[in-house]
Design a protein around this motif. Structure first.
Motif, PDB file in Angstrom:
ATOM      1  N   GLU A   5       0.829  -1.201   0.000  1.00  0.00           N
ATOM      2  CA  GLU A   5       0.000   0.000   0.000  1.00  0.00           C
ATOM      3  C   GLU A   5       0.863   1.251   0.000  1.00  0.00           C
ATOM      4  N   GLY A   6       0.544   2.185  -0.882  1.00  0.00           N
ATOM      5  CA  GLY A   6       1.265   3.446  -0.943  1.00  0.00           C
ATOM      6  C   GLY A   6       0.364   4.592  -0.524  1.00  0.00           C
ATOM      7  N   THR A  22       1.513   9.160  -7.994  1.00  0.00           N
ATOM      8  CA  THR A  22       0.668   7.966  -7.915  1.00  0.00           C
ATOM      9  C   THR A  22       1.054   6.961  -9.004  1.00  0.00           C
ATOM     10  N   THR A  23       1.228   7.474 -10.222  1.00  0.00           N
ATOM     11  CA  THR A  23       1.585   6.636 -11.366  1.00  0.00           C
ATOM     12  C   THR A  23       2.909   5.910 -11.131  1.00  0.00           C
ATOM     13  N   GLY A  29       4.703  -1.355  -8.848  1.00  0.00           N
ATOM     14  CA  GLY A  29       4.041  -2.587  -8.423  1.00  0.00           C
ATOM     15  C   GLY A  29       3.170  -2.471  -7.184  1.00  0.00           C
ATOM     16  N   VAL A  30       3.017  -1.248  -6.658  1.00  0.00           N
ATOM     17  CA  VAL A  30       2.140  -1.067  -5.493  1.00  0.00           C
ATOM     18  C   VAL A  30       0.692  -1.296  -5.940  1.00  0.00           C
ATOM     19  N   LYS A  31      -0.005  -2.152  -5.219  1.00  0.00           N
ATOM     20  CA  LYS A  31      -1.353  -2.561  -5.637  1.00  0.00           C
ATOM     21  C   LYS A  31      -2.436  -1.594  -5.163  1.00  0.00           C
ATOM     22  N   LYS A  32      -2.171  -0.940  -4.026  1.00  0.00           N
ATOM     23  CA  LYS A  32      -3.193  -0.075  -3.440  1.00  0.00           C
ATOM     24  C   LYS A  32      -2.586   1.273  -3.056  1.00  0.00           C
ATOM     25  N   GLU A  87      -9.891  10.535   2.408  1.00  0.00           N
ATOM     26  CA  GLU A  87      -8.973   9.473   2.003  1.00  0.00           C
ATOM     27  C   GLU A  87      -9.625   8.720   0.855  1.00  0.00           C
ATOM     28  N   ILE A  88      -8.920   8.633  -0.241  1.00  0.00           N
ATOM     29  CA  ILE A  88      -9.435   7.944  -1.429  1.00  0.00           C
ATOM     30  C   ILE A  88      -8.532   6.744  -1.696  1.00  0.00           C
TER      31      ILE A  88
END
Lengths: 93, 93
Positions: A5-6, A22-23, A29-32, A87-88
């Motif tokens: 998670e990032g 974010t990109t 490889g961060v999934k969330k 928080e999104i």
């Protein structure tokens, strides 16, 4: 190893800066990713989520949670005031 | 008969105006209110939700859904651009 998670804190810079941050995390490889913003930056956080989702990862990134809340902050004069937060959470599908 | 769902469009006026509009509807018996806002007013919509929930109806009003999206608008010059939108659904508990 890549974090699962990032977090991206969205502040007063142009939305594209946070879209890039974010990109970068997603490409690593961060999934969330959780976008966090307070006060007037809340609108920008929604822009960042929408731009990233629709333009950079169409069909691959989904908003999986949206939370709002209130935090108490102490301003420069030492007085307390409440500020709205958002928080999104976005997850790769 | 009282409508089951009310809509409050949050624009550029001070947040308190929309808090009052929401409070009025709830006091009339509307069970579910949807706050809608676009662009820079999104932050204000979150403020309206938080203020109404915490200060005017503590323990009685809950955010039951939060949706974001993108709409295409045609500006004064006739050119198209995308704008972020939010819908915050609040329900009496």
């Amino acid at each position: 190893m890549v974090a699962e998670e990032g977090i991206v804190f969205v502040g007063k810079k142009p939305a594209i800066n946070y879209v890039m941050a974010t990109t970068l995390q997603i490409n690593r490889g961060v999934k969330k990713i959780v976008l966090k913003a307070r006060g007037r930056s809340i609108s920008r956080a929604v822009d960042v989520a929408e731009i990233t989702r629709l333009k950079y990862f169409p069909g691959k990134l989904k908003i999986t949670d949206l939370r709002t809340g209130t935090e108490e902050i102490i301003d420069e004069n030492g007085s307390r005031r409440d500020i709205s937060v958002i928080e999104i959470e976005m997850t790769q599908v």
